[in-house]
Scaffold this motif. Structure first.
Motif, PDB file in Angstrom:
ATOM      1  N   PRO A   1      48.073   0.386  18.109  1.00 33.65           N
ATOM      2  CA  PRO A   1      46.728   0.959  18.001  1.00 33.65           C
ATOM      3  C   PRO A   1      46.294   1.723  19.252  1.00 33.65           C
ATOM      4  O   PRO A   1      45.687   2.786  19.151  1.00 33.65           O
ATOM      5  N   GLY A   2      46.622   1.208  20.435  1.00 33.54           N
ATOM      6  CA  GLY A   2      46.241   1.904  21.666  1.00 33.54           C
ATOM      7  C   GLY A   2      46.917   3.255  21.805  1.00 33.54           C
ATOM      8  O   GLY A   2      46.303   4.227  22.250  1.00 33.54           O
ATOM      9  N   ALA A   3      48.183   3.341  21.414  1.00 37.27           N
ATOM     10  CA  ALA A   3      48.904   4.619  21.469  1.00 37.27           C
ATOM     11  C   ALA A   3      48.316   5.602  20.469  1.00 37.27           C
ATOM     12  O   ALA A   3      48.192   6.798  20.752  1.00 37.27           O
ATOM     13  N   ALA A   4      47.939   5.110  19.294  1.00 35.92           N
ATOM     14  CA  ALA A   4      47.323   5.974  18.290  1.00 35.92           C
ATOM     15  C   ALA A   4      45.978   6.502  18.787  1.00 35.92           C
ATOM     16  O   ALA A   4      45.667   7.692  18.641  1.00 35.92           O
ATOM     17  N   LEU A   5      45.188   5.625  19.395  1.00 39.23           N
ATOM     18  CA  LEU A   5      43.896   6.035  19.937  1.00 39.23           C
ATOM     19  C   LEU A   5      44.079   7.077  21.036  1.00 39.23           C
ATOM     20  O   LEU A   5      43.383   8.099  21.063  1.00 39.23           O
ATOM     21  N   ASP A   6      45.027   6.860  21.939  1.00 39.90           N
ATOM     22  CA  ASP A   6      45.303   7.833  22.998  1.00 39.90           C
ATOM     23  C   ASP A   6      45.677   9.191  22.416  1.00 39.90           C
ATOM     24  O   ASP A   6      45.205  10.235  22.873  1.00 39.90           O
ATOM     25  N   ALA A   7      46.537   9.189  21.396  1.00 39.94           N
ATOM     26  CA  ALA A   7      46.963  10.440  20.773  1.00 39.94           C
ATOM     27  C   ALA A   7      45.787  11.147  20.110  1.00 39.94           C
ATOM     28  O   ALA A   7      45.650  12.369  20.198  1.00 39.94           O
ATOM     29  N   ALA A   8      44.923  10.379  19.450  1.00 40.37           N
ATOM     30  CA  ALA A   8      43.760  10.967  18.780  1.00 40.37           C
ATOM     31  C   ALA A   8      42.814  11.613  19.787  1.00 40.37           C
ATOM     32  O   ALA A   8      42.315  12.722  19.572  1.00 40.37           O
ATOM     33  N   VAL A   9      42.574  10.937  20.887  1.00 37.78           N
ATOM     34  CA  VAL A   9      41.692  11.496  21.919  1.00 37.78           C
ATOM     35  C   VAL A   9      42.323  12.740  22.533  1.00 37.78           C
ATOM     36  O   VAL A   9      41.641  13.732  22.792  1.00 37.78           O
ATOM     37  N   GLN A  10      43.638  12.719  22.752  1.00 34.84           N
ATOM     38  CA  GLN A  10      44.324  13.902  23.277  1.00 34.84           C
ATOM     39  C   GLN A  10      44.177  15.080  22.314  1.00 34.84           C
ATOM     40  O   GLN A  10      43.922  16.214  22.737  1.00 34.84           O
TER      41      GLN A  10
ATOM     42  N   THR B   1      49.533  18.702  14.336  1.00 31.00           N
ATOM     43  CA  THR B   1      50.263  17.684  15.077  1.00 31.00           C
ATOM     44  C   THR B   1      49.976  17.801  16.552  1.00 31.00           C
ATOM     45  O   THR B   1      49.624  18.835  17.039  1.00 31.00           O
ATOM     46  N   VAL B   2      50.145  16.736  17.259  1.00 29.19           N
ATOM     47  CA  VAL B   2      49.830  16.706  18.678  1.00 29.19           C
ATOM     48  C   VAL B   2      51.059  17.057  19.502  1.00 29.19           C
ATOM     49  O   VAL B   2      52.067  16.371  19.416  1.00 29.19           O
ATOM     50  N   PRO B   3      51.003  18.122  20.323  1.00 27.84           N
ATOM     51  CA  PRO B   3      52.136  18.470  21.165  1.00 27.84           C
ATOM     52  C   PRO B   3      52.093  17.734  22.491  1.00 27.84           C
ATOM     53  O   PRO B   3      52.610  18.198  23.469  1.00 27.84           O
ATOM     54  N   VAL B   4      51.418  16.627  22.526  1.00 32.14           N
ATOM     55  CA  VAL B   4      51.304  15.842  23.744  1.00 32.14           C
ATOM     56  C   VAL B   4      52.229  14.648  23.631  1.00 32.14           C
ATOM     57  O   VAL B   4      52.812  14.399  22.594  1.00 32.14           O
ATOM     58  N   SER B   5      52.341  13.900  24.681  1.00 29.65           N
ATOM     59  CA  SER B   5      53.281  12.789  24.670  1.00 29.65           C
ATOM     60  C   SER B   5      52.724  11.626  23.864  1.00 29.65           C
ATOM     61  O   SER B   5      52.044  10.768  24.390  1.00 29.65           O
ATOM     62  N   VAL B   6      53.019  11.641  22.596  1.00 38.26           N
ATOM     63  CA  VAL B   6      52.617  10.553  21.708  1.00 38.26           C
ATOM     64  C   VAL B   6      53.749   9.541  21.699  1.00 38.26           C
ATOM     65  O   VAL B   6      54.911   9.892  21.580  1.00 38.26           O
ATOM     66  N   ALA B   7      53.384   8.292  21.813  1.00 32.80           N
ATOM     67  CA  ALA B   7      54.399   7.238  21.875  1.00 32.80           C
ATOM     68  C   ALA B   7      55.247   7.209  20.616  1.00 32.80           C
ATOM     69  O   ALA B   7      54.757   7.441  19.526  1.00 32.80           O
ATOM     70  N   ARG B   8      56.515   6.934  20.810  1.00 32.47           N
ATOM     71  CA  ARG B   8      57.392   6.738  19.664  1.00 32.47           C
ATOM     72  C   ARG B   8      57.043   5.401  19.039  1.00 32.47           C
ATOM     73  O   ARG B   8      56.729   4.446  19.720  1.00 32.47           O
TER      74      ARG B   8
ATOM     75  N   GLY C   1      45.702  25.855  18.235  1.00 31.64           N
ATOM     76  CA  GLY C   1      47.024  26.421  17.947  1.00 31.64           C
ATOM     77  C   GLY C   1      48.141  25.566  18.514  1.00 31.64           C
ATOM     78  O   GLY C   1      49.216  25.444  17.902  1.00 31.64           O
ATOM     79  N   GLU C   2      47.901  24.945  19.647  1.00 31.63           N
ATOM     80  CA  GLU C   2      48.905  24.065  20.236  1.00 31.63           C
ATOM     81  C   GLU C   2      49.112  22.812  19.386  1.00 31.63           C
ATOM     82  O   GLU C   2      50.215  22.280  19.326  1.00 31.63           O
ATOM     83  N   LEU C   3      48.051  22.358  18.738  1.00 32.68           N
ATOM     84  CA  LEU C   3      48.206  21.225  17.833  1.00 32.68           C
ATOM     85  C   LEU C   3      49.153  21.591  16.699  1.00 32.68           C
ATOM     86  O   LEU C   3      50.069  20.842  16.372  1.00 32.68           O
ATOM     87  N   TRP C   4      48.917  22.745  16.097  1.00 34.16           N
ATOM     88  CA  TRP C   4      49.759  23.175  14.973  1.00 34.16           C
ATOM     89  C   TRP C   4      51.193  23.398  15.442  1.00 34.16           C
ATOM     90  O   TRP C   4      52.139  23.064  14.729  1.00 34.16           O
TER      91      TRP C   4
ATOM     92  N   ALA D   1      41.756  15.559  20.040  1.00 37.50           N
ATOM     93  CA  ALA D   1      40.368  15.997  20.056  1.00 37.50           C
ATOM     94  C   ALA D   1      40.051  16.789  21.322  1.00 37.50           C
ATOM     95  O   ALA D   1      39.314  17.776  21.282  1.00 37.50           O
ATOM     96  N   THR D   2      40.634  16.382  22.432  1.00 43.76           N
ATOM     97  CA  THR D   2      40.420  17.087  23.697  1.00 43.76           C
ATOM     98  C   THR D   2      41.015  18.493  23.648  1.00 43.76           C
ATOM     99  O   THR D   2      40.430  19.443  24.178  1.00 43.76           O
ATOM    100  N   LEU D   3      42.177  18.634  23.014  1.00 45.96           N
ATOM    101  CA  LEU D   3      42.757  19.972  22.845  1.00 45.96           C
ATOM    102  C   LEU D   3      41.853  20.846  21.978  1.00 45.96           C
ATOM    103  O   LEU D   3      41.654  22.029  22.261  1.00 45.96           O
ATOM    104  N   VAL D   4      41.288  20.271  20.926  1.00 45.88           N
ATOM    105  CA  VAL D   4      40.359  21.021  20.082  1.00 45.88           C
ATOM    106  C   VAL D   4      39.139  21.421  20.902  1.00 45.88           C
ATOM    107  O   VAL D   4      38.681  22.562  20.825  1.00 45.88           O
TER     108      VAL D   4
END
Length: 145
Positions: free
Chosen positions: A31-40, A5-12, A51-54, A42-45
């Protein structure tokens, strides 16, 4: 599939309009919020911070894989491909799983990214988000091919 899971600010996710049909009456993530979360994610990876994702994972995802197994799986998968750059989105799609065919019941959004790997090869990343019961979209999967 590795789950996280993404520990970043993913839109509600937003509640649908009153005119929404019952089949899509669940919360919807733009869709834009989902894309932003996905890129965030991938950037953490990219930064070696799987580990922060988990740590921010959906409870559904955390039940599926331990933190240690998640980190090891992502690390091994990414090492095979080297550094990824020039990400572009290929698709954003919504799914509903009823819980009868493997995936836990719920609403999901999948984002497919295409990146350039070391040596110029194309690499596909699939980032899946689950809309949890509190309306928050959290990463539920990350696969790199």
């Amino acid at each position: 599939m590795l789950l996280a899971t993404v520990p970043v600010s993913v839109a509600r996710a937003q509640s649908p309009s009153p005119s929404a049909t019952p089949a899509i009456a669940a919360r919807v993530l733009a869709p834009g919020a989902a894309l932003d979360a996905a890129v965030q994610a991938a950037t953490l990876v990219d930064a070696g911070r799987a580990g922060e994702l988990w740590d921010g994972a959906s409870p559904v995802a955390k039940r599926a894989v331990t933190r240690e197994a998640f980190i090891a799986g992502i690390t091994a998968a990414r090492q095979r491909h080297g550094t990824l750059a020039d990400r572009q989105w290929l698709s954003v799609s919504r799914q509903f799983h009823d819980g009868k065919q493997g995936a836990p019941a719920g609403h999901y959004v999948s984002v497919e990214l295409l990146a350039r790997a070391s040596g110029g090869r194309s690499v596909r990343e699939l980032v899946s988000l689950r809309i949890d019961e509190d309306g928050t979209a959290r990463l539920s999967g990350y696969v790199v091919e």
